[in-house]
Design a protein around this motif. Structure first.
Motif, mmCIF file in Angstrom:
data_model
loop_
_atom_site.group_PDB
_atom_site.id
_atom_site.type_symbol
_atom_site.label_atom_id
_atom_site.label_comp_id
_atom_site.label_asym_id
_atom_site.label_seq_id
_atom_site.Cartn_x
_atom_site.Cartn_y
_atom_site.Cartn_z
ATOM 1 N N ARG A 136 -58.806 35.032 -55.041
ATOM 2 C CA ARG A 136 -58.639 34.207 -53.854
ATOM 3 C C ARG A 136 -57.962 35.067 -52.790
ATOM 4 N NH1 ARG A 136 -59.231 29.096 -52.292
ATOM 5 N NH2 ARG A 136 -59.600 28.280 -54.387
ATOM 6 N N TYR A 137 -58.504 34.974 -51.577
ATOM 7 C CA TYR A 137 -57.993 35.745 -50.452
ATOM 8 C C TYR A 137 -57.522 34.788 -49.359
ATOM 9 C CZ TYR A 137 -60.989 39.277 -52.678
ATOM 10 O OH TYR A 137 -61.597 40.114 -53.576
ATOM 11 N N TYR A 138 -56.556 35.259 -48.578
ATOM 12 C CA TYR A 138 -56.061 34.488 -47.446
ATOM 13 C C TYR A 138 -56.043 35.383 -46.220
ATOM 14 C CZ TYR A 138 -54.414 31.349 -51.111
ATOM 15 O OH TYR A 138 -54.339 30.522 -52.200
ATOM 16 N N LEU A 139 -56.475 34.845 -45.099
ATOM 17 C CA LEU A 139 -56.461 35.556 -43.828
ATOM 18 C C LEU A 139 -55.840 34.661 -42.767
ATOM 19 C CD1 LEU A 139 -60.056 37.089 -43.888
ATOM 20 C CD2 LEU A 139 -57.932 38.418 -43.722
ATOM 21 N N GLN A 140 -54.819 35.157 -42.094
ATOM 22 C CA GLN A 140 -54.228 34.421 -40.991
ATOM 23 C C GLN A 140 -55.258 34.245 -39.888
ATOM 24 O OE1 GLN A 140 -50.758 36.337 -39.418
ATOM 25 N NE2 GLN A 140 -50.533 34.913 -37.694
ATOM 26 N N CYS A 141 -55.290 33.039 -39.320
ATOM 27 C CA CYS A 141 -56.245 32.754 -38.257
ATOM 28 C C CYS A 141 -55.681 31.638 -37.382
ATOM 29 C CB CYS A 141 -57.606 32.353 -38.835
ATOM 30 S SG CYS A 141 -57.578 30.814 -39.768
ATOM 31 N N PRO A 142 -56.255 31.376 -36.229
ATOM 32 C CA PRO A 142 -55.804 30.234 -35.432
ATOM 33 C C PRO A 142 -55.954 28.937 -36.236
ATOM 34 C CG PRO A 142 -57.195 31.666 -34.115
ATOM 35 C CD PRO A 142 -57.294 32.155 -35.530
ATOM 36 N N PRO A 143 -54.991 28.024 -36.146
ATOM 37 C CA PRO A 143 -55.054 26.812 -36.972
ATOM 38 C C PRO A 143 -56.241 25.911 -36.664
ATOM 39 C CG PRO A 143 -53.202 26.722 -35.443
ATOM 40 C CD PRO A 143 -53.736 28.112 -35.380
ATOM 41 N N ASP A 144 -56.824 26.050 -35.461
ATOM 42 C CA ASP A 144 -57.989 25.227 -35.112
ATOM 43 C C ASP A 144 -59.300 25.989 -35.280
ATOM 44 O OD1 ASP A 144 -57.573 27.012 -33.081
ATOM 45 O OD2 ASP A 144 -57.724 25.551 -31.445
ATOM 46 N N ASP A 145 -59.270 27.124 -35.980
ATOM 47 C CA ASP A 145 -60.479 27.903 -36.240
ATOM 48 C C ASP A 145 -61.411 27.127 -37.164
ATOM 49 O OD1 ASP A 145 -62.145 30.073 -36.009
ATOM 50 O OD2 ASP A 145 -60.634 31.546 -36.604
ATOM 51 N N HIS A 146 -62.636 27.613 -37.324
ATOM 52 C CA HIS A 146 -63.627 26.931 -38.162
ATOM 53 C C HIS A 146 -64.186 27.928 -39.186
ATOM 54 C CE1 HIS A 146 -67.180 24.680 -39.451
ATOM 55 N NE2 HIS A 146 -66.570 23.596 -38.964
ATOM 56 N N PRO A 147 -64.379 27.507 -40.434
ATOM 57 C CA PRO A 147 -64.902 28.441 -41.448
ATOM 58 C C PRO A 147 -66.216 29.092 -41.064
ATOM 59 C CG PRO A 147 -64.128 26.417 -42.488
ATOM 60 C CD PRO A 147 -64.089 26.169 -41.005
ATOM 61 N N ASP A 148 -67.059 28.361 -40.316
ATOM 62 C CA ASP A 148 -68.358 28.918 -39.941
ATOM 63 C C ASP A 148 -68.229 30.134 -39.026
ATOM 64 O OD1 ASP A 148 -69.517 26.962 -41.433
ATOM 65 O OD2 ASP A 148 -70.089 25.683 -39.744
ATOM 66 N N ALA A 149 -67.069 30.287 -38.396
ATOM 67 C CA ALA A 149 -66.855 31.443 -37.528
ATOM 68 C C ALA A 149 -66.617 32.708 -38.331
ATOM 69 C CB ALA A 149 -65.666 31.182 -36.597
ATOM 70 N N TRP A 150 -66.453 32.555 -39.644
ATOM 71 C CA TRP A 150 -66.151 33.699 -40.507
ATOM 72 C C TRP A 150 -67.345 33.985 -41.411
ATOM 73 C CZ3 TRP A 150 -61.649 36.611 -40.401
ATOM 74 C CH2 TRP A 150 -60.648 36.134 -39.544
ATOM 75 N N SER A 151 -68.193 34.879 -40.945
ATOM 76 C CA SER A 151 -69.310 35.321 -41.781
ATOM 77 C C SER A 151 -68.777 36.170 -42.926
ATOM 78 C CB SER A 151 -70.296 36.148 -40.956
ATOM 79 O OG SER A 151 -69.677 37.364 -40.538
ATOM 80 N N GLU A 152 -69.607 36.387 -43.933
ATOM 81 C CA GLU A 152 -69.157 37.227 -45.060
ATOM 82 C C GLU A 152 -68.775 38.618 -44.573
ATOM 83 O OE1 GLU A 152 -70.939 37.309 -48.774
ATOM 84 O OE2 GLU A 152 -71.404 35.168 -48.878
ATOM 85 N N THR A 153 -69.557 39.156 -43.646
ATOM 86 C CA THR A 153 -69.240 40.483 -43.120
ATOM 87 C C THR A 153 -67.891 40.492 -42.429
ATOM 88 O OG1 THR A 153 -71.580 41.019 -42.822
ATOM 89 C CG2 THR A 153 -69.982 42.291 -41.533
ATOM 90 N N ARG A 154 -67.625 39.467 -41.611
ATOM 91 C CA ARG A 154 -66.340 39.404 -40.910
ATOM 92 C C ARG A 154 -65.185 39.248 -41.889
ATOM 93 N NH1 ARG A 154 -64.056 34.767 -36.701
ATOM 94 N NH2 ARG A 154 -62.173 35.946 -36.077
ATOM 95 N N VAL A 155 -65.372 38.431 -42.929
ATOM 96 C CA VAL A 155 -64.324 38.236 -43.928
ATOM 97 C C VAL A 155 -63.955 39.557 -44.585
ATOM 98 C CG1 VAL A 155 -63.819 37.239 -46.196
ATOM 99 C CG2 VAL A 155 -64.806 35.811 -44.395
ATOM 100 N N TRP A 156 -64.963 40.274 -45.092
ATOM 101 C CA TRP A 156 -64.673 41.509 -45.829
ATOM 102 C C TRP A 156 -64.144 42.612 -44.916
ATOM 103 C CZ3 TRP A 156 -63.824 40.695 -50.575
ATOM 104 C CH2 TRP A 156 -64.557 39.757 -51.294
ATOM 105 N N ASP A 157 -64.631 42.668 -43.676
ATOM 106 C CA ASP A 157 -64.098 43.653 -42.738
ATOM 107 C C ASP A 157 -62.626 43.382 -42.448
ATOM 108 O OD1 ASP A 157 -66.504 44.961 -42.584
ATOM 109 O OD2 ASP A 157 -67.095 44.110 -40.644
ATOM 110 N N ALA A 158 -62.282 42.101 -42.244
ATOM 111 C CA ALA A 158 -60.890 41.747 -41.951
ATOM 112 C C ALA A 158 -59.990 42.020 -43.148
ATOM 113 C CB ALA A 158 -60.800 40.278 -41.541
ATOM 114 N N LEU A 159 -60.477 41.706 -44.344
ATOM 115 C CA LEU A 159 -59.665 41.951 -45.541
ATOM 116 C C LEU A 159 -59.424 43.449 -45.739
ATOM 117 C CD1 LEU A 159 -61.200 39.339 -48.002
ATOM 118 C CD2 LEU A 159 -58.842 39.383 -47.178
ATOM 119 N N ARG A 160 -60.440 44.256 -45.575
ATOM 120 C CA ARG A 160 -60.265 45.701 -45.773
ATOM 121 C C ARG A 160 -59.287 46.282 -44.751
ATOM 122 N NH1 ARG A 160 -66.272 45.382 -46.714
ATOM 123 N NH2 ARG A 160 -66.496 45.463 -48.988
ATOM 124 N N THR A 161 -59.339 45.756 -43.530
ATOM 125 C CA THR A 161 -58.427 46.254 -42.489
ATOM 126 C C THR A 161 -57.000 45.794 -42.757
ATOM 127 O OG1 THR A 161 -60.180 46.284 -40.816
ATOM 128 C CG2 THR A 161 -57.902 46.180 -40.025
#
Length: 407
Positions: A221-246
């Protein structure tokens, strides 16, 4: 209409712990759960049963029956701007260690233990309502899966149905005081079939907070800080993994199929008191704590332990002292863990992308944690599960019978 000693509302960690401990004490109860058994068994939330909670189950002789997962080695990794710091959360005390045990595994094992012992667990109970909570024999009404209306009278009601359940709404307006705090932080939580980390990992960077926790031998399980009103659909798999690696400072982080993702807002909430008449609120029905520090499920287990022992005192010995003081004893621990969770939440988020003054204060706190034995010891004590009352998990307060009421 049927009758029992305790009606437990909710079959999550809090409810099934109450029910299992009551059953272990020879006290009859009925558990009502609005969802199906399959749905309850698959709800994935917390992942660590802290040391003190493991020792609580051990004091009941139930550790081997209800705790799955694997022993946790007590090491957390803090990664600040890619630099690793290993911190122990062992307080040096003797006894069993914490367990990496996902919520659904704990619930499945508690449920199996309760049912194997002949427990009465009723799934898909609709339209649950509570009545006569200040009388001698409250009544719980509900609708069975076939639509038949049912009613159960009881001596006590354990409200274990979470923040949005019916138990707390059964308390009249003005009785409970709600202390709420919005951290102004959102987390994207991602469950993936990907290799777990060697140690639970908390990462700080100028790009925002991130975390990586094991959820099994082949899942994370991974956690990424984001704006509280963000939407899961805004996070594609590519964006998720890029953010986690960074943010984790690991360009080679292995990816895997994402099986679940959601965004939630970090918030804290405490209701005071945690009892009204013969209704006793347990776990999320009474308090919500920021997930930082892993205190939510563990607080629910402690509430359940105190309530089960208090009911046992009344049933076995006509001693209602522990039941009358249930709320005040629970809340002392709740506020202690709220403070720790708030401290850790602010420290790890401010150390990343806050304005410079707050960021430097937070990094000074981390520096003490990494380099001061005294600071590391205090952190370990709180992570282990400090009991602010100074009492052991098996100790009960003395007293005499004088009726059961709210604090």
């Amino acid at each position: 209409m049927t009758s029992t000693t305790v009606v437990v509302i909710g079959a999550g960690p809090a409810g099934m712990t109450v029910a299992t401990l009551l059953q272990h004490s020879g006290i009859d109860c009925v558990v009502l759960e609005r969802s199906s058994r399959d749905h309850v068994a698959q709800r994935q939330r917390a992942g660590i049963v802290e040391t003190r909670a493991v020792r609580m189950f051990e004091s009941w002789g139930l550790t081997d029956r209800v705790l799955g997962g694997v022993p946790y080695d007590g090491i957390l990794e803090f990664r600040v701007d890619g630099h690793s710091h290993l911190v122990s959360d062992s307080d040096g005390s003797q006894g069993p260690a914490a367990r990496l045990c996902p919520q659904q595994v704990l619930v499945q094992k508690l449920t199996a233990t309760f049912l194997e012992g002949g427990g009465d667990l009723r799934f898909e109970a609709a339209d649950v309502s509570l009545h006569d909570l200040t009388g001698e024999r409250p009544t719980v009404r509900y609708r069975a899966p076939d639509g038949t209306p049912r009613a159960i009278t009881c001596a006590f009601v354990a409200g274990c149905d979470g923040d949005r359940g019916v138990s707390r709404t059964a308390v009249p307006d003005g009785v409970l005081t709600a202390h709420a705090f919005d951290h102004g932080i959102g987390w994207l939580t991602v469950l993936a079939d990907a290799p777990p980390p060697a140690h639970p990992l908390l990462a700080v960077s100028r790009q925002g907070f991130a975390a990586h926790f094991p959820r099994g031998p082949h899942s994370s399980r991974y956690y990424l800080q984001c704006p509280p009103d963000d939407h899961p659909d805004a996070w594609s798999e590519t964006r998720v993994w890029d953010a986690l690696r960074t943010r984790l400072g690991d360009p080679a982080l292995a990816s895997g199929p994402i099986t679940d993702r959601e965004i939630f807002r970090l918030r804290s909430l405490v209701h005071d008191p945690m009892q009204y008449g013969r209704l006793f609120l347990v776990g999320d029905a009474a308090h919500i704590v920021s997930p930082m520090g892993g205190k939510g499920m563990n607080l629910a287990l402690y509430d359940a332990d105190l309530l089960a022992r208090a009911v046992r005192d009344v049933v076995r010995g006509d001693d209602d002292t522990a039941l009358r003081t249930y709320s005040s004893r629970c809340l002392r621990r709740v506020w202690n863990d709220q403070e720790f969770s708030h401290w850790l939440t602010r420290t790890l988020h401010d150390a990343g992308d806050a304005e410079p003054f707050l960021r430097n204060l937070a990094r000074a706190r981390l520096d003490r944690l990494f380099n001061s034995p005294a600071s590391a010891g205090a952190f370990a004590e709180l992570m282990t599960g400090l009991d602010p009352t100074g009492r052991t998990v098996t100790e009960n307060l003395p007293g005499n019978l004088s009726g059961v009421g709210g604090d």
